[in-house]
Scaffold this active site. Structure first.
Site, PDB file in Angstrom:
ATOM      1  N   THR A  52       3.745   2.387   5.914  1.00 34.95           N
ATOM      2  CA  THR A  52       2.334   1.975   5.952  1.00 34.95           C
ATOM      3  C   THR A  52       1.585   2.912   6.887  1.00 34.95           C
ATOM      4  OG1 THR A  52       0.820   0.321   6.885  1.00 34.95           O
ATOM      5  CG2 THR A  52       3.088   0.170   7.608  1.00 34.95           C
TER       6      THR A  52
ATOM      7  N   ARG B 119       0.933  -4.917  -6.163  1.00 33.45           N
ATOM      8  CA  ARG B 119       0.915  -6.192  -5.444  1.00 33.45           C
ATOM      9  C   ARG B 119       1.353  -7.226  -6.480  1.00 33.45           C
ATOM     10  NH1 ARG B 119      -1.019  -4.382  -0.303  1.00 33.45           N
ATOM     11  NH2 ARG B 119      -2.577  -2.812  -0.649  1.00 33.45           N
TER      12      ARG B 119
ATOM     13  N   ARG C  13      -6.508  -1.666   9.376  1.00 32.44           N
ATOM     14  CA  ARG C  13      -6.507  -3.146   9.411  1.00 32.44           C
ATOM     15  C   ARG C  13      -6.691  -3.620  10.850  1.00 32.44           C
ATOM     16  NH1 ARG C  13      -2.001  -5.472   5.362  1.00 32.44           N
ATOM     17  NH2 ARG C  13      -0.614  -4.392   6.759  1.00 32.44           N
TER      18      ARG C  13
ATOM     19  N   ASP D  93      -0.784   2.144   8.671  1.00 29.42           N
ATOM     20  CA  ASP D  93      -1.399   1.391   9.779  1.00 29.42           C
ATOM     21  C   ASP D  93      -0.590   1.391  11.076  1.00 29.42           C
ATOM     22  OD1 ASP D  93      -3.384   0.772   7.972  1.00 29.42           O
ATOM     23  OD2 ASP D  93      -2.495  -1.146   7.414  1.00 29.42           O
TER      24      ASP D  93
ATOM     25  N   ASP E  25       4.257  -5.141   6.105  1.00 27.61           N
ATOM     26  CA  ASP E  25       4.729  -6.474   6.494  1.00 27.61           C
ATOM     27  C   ASP E  25       4.819  -7.448   5.318  1.00 27.61           C
ATOM     28  OD1 ASP E  25       1.986  -6.600   6.335  1.00 27.61           O
ATOM     29  OD2 ASP E  25       1.691  -7.548   8.287  1.00 27.61           O
TER      30      ASP E  25
ATOM     31  N   ASP F 107       1.659  -0.645  12.130  1.00 28.57           N
ATOM     32  CA  ASP F 107       1.526  -1.965  12.750  1.00 28.57           C
ATOM     33  C   ASP F 107       2.796  -2.805  12.703  1.00 28.57           C
ATOM     34  OD1 ASP F 107       1.511  -2.316  10.052  1.00 28.57           O
ATOM     35  OD2 ASP F 107      -0.287  -3.538   9.957  1.00 28.57           O
TER      36      ASP F 107
ATOM     37  N   GLY G 222       0.827  -1.213   0.000  1.00 29.35           N
ATOM     38  CA  GLY G 222       0.000   0.000   0.000  1.00 29.35           C
ATOM     39  C   GLY G 222       0.855   1.255   0.000  1.00 29.35           C
TER      40      GLY G 222
HETATM   41  P1  ADP Z   1       2.277  -4.469   2.473  1.00 32.07           P
HETATM   42  O1  ADP Z   1       3.745  -4.477   2.214  1.00 32.07           O
HETATM   43  O2  ADP Z   1       1.699  -3.084   2.498  1.00 32.07           O
HETATM   44  O3  ADP Z   1       1.904  -5.311   3.682  1.00 32.07           O
HETATM   45  P2  ADP Z   1       1.304  -6.635   0.677  1.00 32.07           P
HETATM   46  O4  ADP Z   1       0.912  -7.553   1.783  1.00 32.07           O
HETATM   47  O5  ADP Z   1       0.411  -6.520  -0.497  1.00 32.07           O
HETATM   48  O6  ADP Z   1       1.540  -5.126   1.202  1.00 32.07           O
HETATM   49  O7  ADP Z   1       2.737  -7.103   0.179  1.00 32.07           O
HETATM   50  C1  ADP Z   1       3.410  -6.389  -0.856  1.00 32.07           C
HETATM   51  C2  ADP Z   1       4.104  -7.344  -1.773  1.00 32.07           C
HETATM   52  O8  ADP Z   1       5.112  -8.071  -1.072  1.00 32.07           O
HETATM   53  C3  ADP Z   1       3.223  -8.430  -2.387  1.00 32.07           C
HETATM   54  O9  ADP Z   1       2.477  -7.958  -3.484  1.00 32.07           O
HETATM   55  C4  ADP Z   1       4.267  -9.446  -2.832  1.00 32.07           C
HETATM   56  O10 ADP Z   1       4.876  -9.051  -4.042  1.00 32.07           O
HETATM   57  C5  ADP Z   1       5.314  -9.335  -1.707  1.00 32.07           C
HETATM   58  N1  ADP Z   1       5.114 -10.427  -0.754  1.00 32.07           N
HETATM   59  C6  ADP Z   1       4.185 -10.526   0.214  1.00 32.07           C
HETATM   60  N2  ADP Z   1       4.260 -11.717   0.852  1.00 32.07           N
HETATM   61  C7  ADP Z   1       5.283 -12.400   0.255  1.00 32.07           C
HETATM   62  C8  ADP Z   1       5.873 -13.694   0.417  1.00 32.07           C
HETATM   63  N3  ADP Z   1       5.431 -14.546   1.342  1.00 32.07           N
HETATM   64  N4  ADP Z   1       6.908 -14.019  -0.379  1.00 32.07           N
HETATM   65  C9  ADP Z   1       7.369 -13.186  -1.334  1.00 32.07           C
HETATM   66  N5  ADP Z   1       6.840 -11.960  -1.539  1.00 32.07           N
HETATM   67  C10 ADP Z   1       5.824 -11.565  -0.776  1.00 32.07           C
END
Ligand code: ADP
Length: 328
Positions: free
Chosen positions: A130, A76, A176, A132, A107, A134, A15
């Protein structure tokens, strides 16, 4: 650990959050100041896979410190979760001779960064970006302060109409599973009640609070509902409350994505600058798999592993107590 880094790339992922641009600017300029070749990866991990990697100079980050969102874009990227995707990303980094990576995100972004650096010899430093708030290891994440300011600006406007019409407003805010935005927004906007995911408030408690307000001649009431609240969203809660408490006309506002945008506050511009500066300095020291964050008024590192696994309960007990006392 891999010292003598010469080429560093920066990306934003997950995000978007206000202050990311200040961080990109600081990282690029700190790298260049130290004789490093700097690159930007477009659209987060997707850009690594698509080889959408561009050289960045000091002037390429001019006039961005005040902008919300991220000039590097974000995405994403599901492919990055696969072994094949990560291998393509690594091959593209190697083809560009990039040996250090700054990832700005939440995260999910850090989980990706950790898995990537465990498999390949690229040093990675994370910046908590972020709204959030968090993540363990940083008292404040990038964008959180701006988001609260955006929320209270909106609630101040809602208060005008709530007060003029003797209304009860339920305002749902983002976060969240974290009630950080909700709690600070409640205190700064003088809300009558706040519903937080971390501290379940029963319907009975809420109605009692509202009844006390009505009995003591409050002309309007605002209840802040954090989106992660277990009792449901603002519409559900408003409906249930209305069935038992009908002193006021009841309205619901979901603030939604407007909370993610906007020009970053001074706090987020400075935090973004400090974290971008620190991220490059950590890479120059040969460090990897660390997150830079703000603790007290100092920039400190936390391992990405700890940032991801340690539970974070950031609602200060004194703020919780005070929010209740001041809303009588
Ligand atoms: P945020 O970083 O805001 O929490 P996301 O949860 O959408 O946002 O994660 C961002 C990106 O990080 C995902 O679109 C993906 O490319 C990568 N990512 C998330 N989880 C994993 C994972 N387990 N292994 C590899 N890449 C990941």
């Amino acid at each position: 650990m891999k010292p003598n880094i010469k080429n560093i790339a920066v990306l934003t992922s997950g995000g978007d959050a206000p202050g990311m641009n200040a961080c990109i600017r600081a990282a690029v300029r700190t790298g260049i100041y130290n004789g490093i070749n700097m690159f930007g990866v477009m659209q987060g991990y997707q850009g690594l896979i698509n080889n959408n990697i561009i050289p960045m100079g000091a002037r390429s980050v001019s006039n961005i410190i005040h902008l919300g969102g991220t000039v590097l874009k974000t995405a994403r990227c599901l492919d990055f979760k696969t072994e094949e995707g990560m291998k393509i990303a690594y091959d593209n980094l190697k083809a560009n001779d990039i040996d250090g990576l700054v990832v700005i995100g939440g995260d999910g972004t850090f989980t990706g960064a950790q898995r990537f650096s465990q498999r390949y010899d690229v040093n990675v430093i994370g910046v908590p970006g972020t709204i959030d708030n968090d993540l363990y290891g940083s008292d404040f994440t990038l964008g959180y302060d701006t988001a609260i300011n955006t929320v209270i600006e909106a609630i101040d406007k809602i208060r005008d109409t709530a007060d003029s019409h003797d209304r009860l407003f339920f305002v749902e805010v983002m976060g969240r599973d974290s009630g950080c935005i909700a709690l600070r927004a409640a205190i700064s906007s003088g809300a009558e009640a706040v519903l937080l995911p971390e501290k379940p408030t029963s319907l009975d408690e809420l109605i009692e609070q509202l009844e006390i307000g009505a009995a003591t001649k409050k002309s309007s009431s605002i209840v802040i509902v954090s989106e992660g609240h277990k009792a449901g969203g603002a519409y559900d809660i408003a409906k249930k409350v209305k069935e038992r408490f009908n002193h006021y006309d009841t309205k619901v506002t979901i603030l939604g994505h407007l909370q993610r945008g906007g020009s970053p506050s001074s706090f987020d511009r400075i935090l973004g600058s400090r974290l971008g500066f620190a991220a490059i300095n950590e890479l120059l020291k040969g460090n990897t798999e660390q997150m830079v964050g703000l603790r007290g008024n100092e920039i400190k590192t936390t391992s990405i592993d700890e940032a991801l696994t340690k539970h974070t309960f950031k609602l200060e007990a004194d703020l919780l107590e005070m929010a209740k006392v001041l809303s009588i």
